[in-house]
Design an enzyme around this catalytic site. Structure first.
Site, mmCIF file in Angstrom:
data_model
loop_
_atom_site.group_PDB
_atom_site.id
_atom_site.type_symbol
_atom_site.label_atom_id
_atom_site.label_comp_id
_atom_site.label_asym_id
_atom_site.label_seq_id
_atom_site.Cartn_x
_atom_site.Cartn_y
_atom_site.Cartn_z
ATOM 1 N N ASP A 42 -7.886 -1.402 14.038
ATOM 2 C CA ASP A 42 -9.282 -1.471 13.582
ATOM 3 C C ASP A 42 -9.536 -2.694 12.695
ATOM 4 O O ASP A 42 -10.591 -2.806 12.082
ATOM 5 C CB ASP A 42 -9.672 -0.178 12.848
ATOM 6 N N GLU B 236 -9.743 -0.596 5.097
ATOM 7 C CA GLU B 236 -10.375 -0.228 6.360
ATOM 8 C C GLU B 236 -11.696 -0.984 6.529
ATOM 9 O O GLU B 236 -12.179 -1.619 5.577
ATOM 10 C CB GLU B 236 -10.603 1.293 6.384
ATOM 11 N N ASP C 174 0.843 -1.200 0.000
ATOM 12 C CA ASP C 174 0.000 0.000 0.000
ATOM 13 C C ASP C 174 0.876 1.246 0.000
ATOM 14 O O ASP C 174 2.096 1.162 0.180
ATOM 15 C CB ASP C 174 -0.978 -0.017 1.189
ATOM 16 N N HIS D 151 -7.797 -3.571 9.977
ATOM 17 C CA HIS D 151 -7.449 -3.464 8.552
ATOM 18 C C HIS D 151 -6.268 -4.359 8.192
ATOM 19 O O HIS D 151 -5.389 -4.621 9.004
ATOM 20 C CB HIS D 151 -7.216 -2.006 8.123
HETATM 21 P P1 PGA Z 1 1.992 -1.376 12.705
HETATM 22 O O1 PGA Z 1 0.890 -1.237 11.551
HETATM 23 O O2 PGA Z 1 2.845 -2.534 12.304
HETATM 24 O O3 PGA Z 1 2.773 -0.106 12.675
HETATM 25 O O4 PGA Z 1 1.263 -1.611 13.964
HETATM 26 C C1 PGA Z 1 0.171 -2.361 11.168
HETATM 27 C C2 PGA Z 1 -0.929 -1.961 10.214
HETATM 28 O O5 PGA Z 1 -1.475 -0.845 10.313
HETATM 29 O O6 PGA Z 1 -1.288 -2.784 9.358
#
Ligand code: PGA
Length: 261
Positions: free
Chosen positions: A136, A143, A67, A138
């Site tokens: 959340d 999302e 992404d 995702h």
């Molecule tokens: P993080 O992000 O590894 O910084 O917790 C994970 C994500 O948002 O998929």
């Protein structure tokens, strides 16, 4: 899906780096889907150590981005292309010629998304896609209530995700872009092996919903239940809300040695 509970993030990184190294040993030109965030750093560190030790040769391997923020210049230090270059590719000694990703700077954002989705298919699809999970639920930047069939496209971040990511922008939530390009859930499910790493208590609810909850777009991580080869690697804190933790430990402890993850 297989759930592996590891003592800490370092052990998770070692386990996953081992799986990536085994894959590249079997298929030197494998396409590895790589991710940003705090979670994957132990994977990249463990893999870079193996490269330095000469136990894996990544010179023919290919890497693909999951992404990207929309609108950040490609050379912005927090564009995911920059982050992956700094935290994943350079430590592995891999150049950008072995890397594909979406163009977050394109004026025609949907054309850039379609073109990246096609590029992934033309590259043969990811052999192993690394994943994290948001608080959340995702995966990628899909999302809650993202279509479970979605392909690469633009998404609008939730406030929670922008709060979570503000730490990379000096704590300034206003500096976190609202829009992103992300591989869709359908795109992610096209990879041959999905390996999700989650560490820390703040991920425990999302992990429980993704692994043990119903398959529902409200928790995009639950779409992994639809894939035939998924490995979820969690530390004790991220596993703390799993009802079946005892069974997952038992299954892993009794796993045939030849099987790998
Ligand atoms: P993080 O992000 O590894 O910084 O917790 C994970 C994500 O948002 O998929």
């Amino acid at each position: 899906m297989e759930v592996v509970i590891v003592p800490d993030a370092k052990a998770g990184g070692e386990l996953i780096a081992g799986a990536v190294a085994d894959l590249i040993g079997r298929k030197p030109e494998a396409l590895i889907g790589v991710i940003t965030g705090s979670t994957p750093l132990p994977i990249y560190q463990a893999l870079a150590e193996r490269v330095r030790a000469g136990s894996v040769d990544v010179s023919k391997a290919r890497f693909a981005q999951l992404d990207e923020y929309v609108g950040l210049p490609a050379d912005h230090p927090e564009s995911y292309r920059s982050v992956l270059r700094r935290e994943c590719l350079e430590p592995l000694g891999v150049g950008l010629d072995a890397f594909i990703g979406p163009d977050g700077t394109a004026t025609d954002v949907q054309a850039a998304a379609d073109s990246y989705d096609r590029a992934l298919v033309e590259a043969g699809g990811a052999d192993l896609q690394l994943l994290g999970i948001g608080t959340d639920g995702h995966i990628g930047f899909n999302e809650p209530c993202s279509s479970l069939a979605s392909r690469t496209r633009i998404k609008t971040l939730t406030e929670q995700t922008r709060v979570d990511n503000a730490r990379f922008f000096g704590g300034d939530i206003d500096a976190v872009p609202h829009h992103v390009l992300t591989q869709g859930i359908g795109t992610i499910l096209s990879a041959r092996h999905l390996v999700l790493l989650a560490t820390g208590e703040q991920k425990a609810d999302a992990v429980a919903a993704a692994v043990e909850g119903p398959v529902a777009a409200v928790c995009p991580g639950s779409a992994l239940q639809l894939h035939p080869h998924v490995t979820v690697v969690v530390d004790e804190a991220a596993a703390s809300k799993l009802k079946l933790a005892g069974y997952f430990r038992h299954a892993y402890d009794n796993k045939p040695e030849w099987q790998g993850i």
